[in-house]
Design a protein around this motif. Structure first.
Motif, short mmCIF file in Angstrom:
data_model
loop_
_atom_site.label_atom_id
_atom_site.label_comp_id
_atom_site.label_asym_id
_atom_site.label_seq_id
_atom_site.Cartn_x
_atom_site.Cartn_y
_atom_site.Cartn_z
N ASP A 72 0.57 -1.23 -0.26
CA ASP A 72 0.27 -0.23 -0.03
C ASP A 72 0.94 1.15 -0.35
O ASP A 72 0.20 2.23 -0.05
CB ASP A 72 -1.15 0.18 0.74
N PHE B 259 2.65 2.49 -2.79
CA PHE B 259 2.62 2.72 -4.13
C PHE B 259 2.45 4.31 -3.87
O PHE B 259 1.28 4.11 -3.62
CB PHE B 259 2.04 2.04 -5.34
N GLU B 260 2.52 5.06 -4.76
CA GLU B 260 2.27 6.60 -4.82
C GLU B 260 2.06 7.28 -6.48
O GLU B 260 2.09 8.33 -6.55
CB GLU B 260 2.86 7.32 -3.86
N GLY B 261 2.55 6.53 -6.74
CA GLY B 261 2.68 6.67 -8.77
C GLY B 261 1.57 7.15 -9.04
O GLY B 261 0.15 6.96 -8.88
N ARG B 262 1.44 7.48 -10.08
CA ARG B 262 0.37 7.69 -10.95
C ARG B 262 0.56 7.06 -12.44
O ARG B 262 -0.64 6.63 -13.54
CB ARG B 262 0.84 9.38 -11.75
N THR B 263 1.72 5.13 -12.77
CA THR B 263 1.27 5.89 -13.75
C THR B 263 1.09 3.65 -14.08
O THR B 263 1.67 3.11 -12.59
CB THR B 263 2.69 4.86 -14.86
N TRP B 264 0.51 2.82 -14.63
CA TRP B 264 0.12 1.29 -14.68
C TRP B 264 1.96 0.85 -14.20
O TRP B 264 1.96 -0.41 -14.00
CB TRP B 264 -0.73 0.75 -15.99
N TRP C 3 3.41 0.77 -10.96
CA TRP C 3 2.14 0.10 -9.98
C TRP C 3 2.74 -1.06 -10.35
O TRP C 3 2.58 -1.72 -9.35
CB TRP C 3 0.64 0.28 -10.36
N HIS C 4 2.13 -1.44 -11.56
CA HIS C 4 2.92 -2.90 -12.09
C HIS C 4 4.48 -3.03 -11.56
O HIS C 4 4.62 -4.26 -10.59
CB HIS C 4 3.13 -2.94 -13.20
N HIS D 55 5.51 -1.94 -9.61
CA HIS D 55 5.81 -2.54 -7.55
C HIS D 55 5.12 -3.17 -6.37
O HIS D 55 5.36 -3.91 -5.98
CB HIS D 55 4.59 -1.07 -6.81
N VAL D 56 3.88 -3.52 -7.16
CA VAL D 56 3.57 -5.16 -6.89
C VAL D 56 4.30 -5.97 -7.10
O VAL D 56 4.24 -7.02 -6.42
CB VAL D 56 2.20 -4.82 -7.56
#
Length: 107
Positions: A37, A39-44, A47-48, A50-51
């Motif tokens: 939880d 992650f504070e980015g804005r792009t897919w 996020w990918h 990070h996950v």
């Protein structure tokens, strides 16, 4: 209360109820212990990434927990384990970049 047939054994219902608790426990560990939880980015793509890293960390910790107890890990043991995970997930050798045979395309 369930929408399963009335003939479903009680043992199966209990097992599935415990499975739900395990999933919730694992998700809480991913969020709080490994930073899912954060992650504070804005792009897919961000996020990918990070996950993916959080998932790799979770898999690594699971392998270490299930493996033999030892006093500590060396850097090379950590790298070997991560290479094994990447080979399993991607199907690509982390050393030479070649596609590894899978059960579907193995001759």
């Amino acid at each position: 209360m369930s929408n399963l047939p009335a003939t479903t054994p009680i043992a199966d219902l209990v097992r599935w109820a415990k499975m739900r608790w395990r999933i919730e426990h694992d998700y809480r560990e991913l969020k709080h212990g490994l930073g899912l939880d954060h992650f504070e980015g804005r792009t897919w793509r961000g996020w990918h990434h990070h996950v993916t890293l959080v998932t790799a960390a979770r898999a690594f910790l699971t392998l270490r927990r299930l493996g033999p107890p030892d006093a500590g890990l060396t850097l090379y043991q950590v790298l070997d384990t991560l290479h094994d995970l990447l080979r399993c997930w991607t199907g690509i050798c982390t050393t030479c970049g070649r596609t590894l045979p899978t059960s579907r395309n193995r001759t």
